[in-house]
Scaffold this motif. Sequence first.
Motif, mmCIF file in Angstrom:
data_model
loop_
_atom_site.group_PDB
_atom_site.id
_atom_site.type_symbol
_atom_site.label_atom_id
_atom_site.label_comp_id
_atom_site.label_asym_id
_atom_site.label_seq_id
_atom_site.Cartn_x
_atom_site.Cartn_y
_atom_site.Cartn_z
ATOM 1 N N VAL A 1 34.112 42.699 37.334
ATOM 2 C CA VAL A 1 33.571 43.903 36.258
ATOM 3 C C VAL A 1 34.848 44.169 35.510
ATOM 4 N N SER A 2 35.751 43.422 35.348
ATOM 5 C CA SER A 2 36.678 43.300 34.661
ATOM 6 C C SER A 2 36.496 42.095 33.886
ATOM 7 N N ARG A 3 36.128 41.334 34.548
ATOM 8 C CA ARG A 3 35.506 39.983 33.627
ATOM 9 C C ARG A 3 34.013 40.742 32.757
ATOM 10 N N LEU A 4 33.268 41.540 33.004
ATOM 11 C CA LEU A 4 32.167 41.760 32.395
ATOM 12 C C LEU A 4 32.964 42.039 30.868
ATOM 13 N N LEU A 5 33.705 43.438 31.623
ATOM 14 C CA LEU A 5 34.293 44.628 31.134
ATOM 15 C C LEU A 5 35.166 43.888 29.397
ATOM 16 N N LEU B 1 37.247 51.873 42.232
ATOM 17 C CA LEU B 1 36.632 51.282 41.009
ATOM 18 C C LEU B 1 37.227 51.248 39.386
ATOM 19 N N ALA B 2 37.258 52.628 39.254
ATOM 20 C CA ALA B 2 38.010 52.738 37.941
ATOM 21 C C ALA B 2 39.426 52.285 37.729
ATOM 22 N N ALA B 3 39.822 52.953 39.393
ATOM 23 C CA ALA B 3 41.622 52.738 38.888
ATOM 24 C C ALA B 3 41.889 50.956 39.354
ATOM 25 N N ARG B 4 41.336 50.471 40.176
ATOM 26 C CA ARG B 4 41.139 48.504 40.176
ATOM 27 C C ARG B 4 40.874 47.547 39.148
ATOM 28 N N VAL B 5 40.074 48.457 38.150
ATOM 29 C CA VAL B 5 39.473 47.630 37.136
ATOM 30 C C VAL B 5 40.466 48.216 35.745
ATOM 31 N N ARG B 6 41.336 48.767 35.597
ATOM 32 C CA ARG B 6 42.609 49.160 34.743
ATOM 33 C C ARG B 6 43.905 48.726 34.937
ATOM 34 N N ALA B 7 44.022 48.311 36.473
ATOM 35 C CA ALA B 7 44.882 47.025 36.520
ATOM 36 C C ALA B 7 44.807 45.225 36.647
#
Length: 326
Positions: free
Chosen positions: A43-47, A72-78
């Motif tokens: 998801v972070s790569r998609l972001l 998910l919110a915390a992991r994407v931010r990290a």
Amino acid sequence: MEVTWREAMRRALYGTGGFYLRERPDRHFRTSVHVSPVFAEAVSRLLRRVDAALGRPDPVDFVDMGSGNGLLAARVRAAVPPDLAQRLRVTAVDLSPRPGDLDPRVAWEPEVPHGVTGLLIANEWLDNVPLDIAEMTPDGPRLVLVDTSTGGERPGPAPGPEDLAWLERWWPLRAPGERAEIGRPRDEAWASVITRLSRGTAVAVDYAHLAGRRPPLGTISGYRDGSPVPATPDGSCDVTAHVALDACAAAGERAGAQVSALTTQREALRELGVTGARPPIAQASADPAGYVRALGRATQEAELIDPAGLGGFGWLSQSRLREEKL
């Protein structure tokens, strides 16, 4: 008390003392988020892709819809690189109380903010949007009434004109005994998400089915403590039903989505670099510890893209690339 399934789900899940107001989902079932950090990395790569397509705005949003415990919110931010982290505004959307251990940089809101510029993910959210069930009888479609304490059912009144039109378009009932879950409330919920997207992409990930392949008896089910249970809408368990994502896609387009793609989680994650490939066997002797770690990651990736499991989930991606002036 007998009510329609939509009202029963609303009370059981979100009413006073409702299941989702007092329980965290990870206590009762595993989503892709809980299977592995690999999901958040994808998801972070998609972001990052969405951010680049938008010209790297400041701020750029990541919204986790139906966030549960905010993982998910915390992991994407990290997981995002520092240059993006400096511009990133993360919002977890959920009706339950904010978890005490959540990263303070993650905002916690009861609804999607207006003017989102970036990426919104709704992972297993739409399947818990309450809806009615219709059953075909010799006298035509009838709403199913359910006893909220026992789960017992009986036929009720005919659906209203809008629901009848939805059924005819998206899930026609032909033979007595056939059942359909009337997805119009999910269409409206998803359309409301799209209208709050100023520029960017919204993705719905869920149990799904498509026109022509709807289950003839519906999909309503219950979960508690990691196991399936009867779908009794008394607040003691999760009550869920699969999503007609093709109908949601059409609603999103009516609400302003300019680009749409409907695929599976397997295909979406593979395109984001999740392959499930095992590490080369030679690594086992050259770097035993690294090999074990890589093998564990490959196992997690394989679960996320398994076409008979999580990989079979539907992925609906809809984008607004430019802000429309009214």
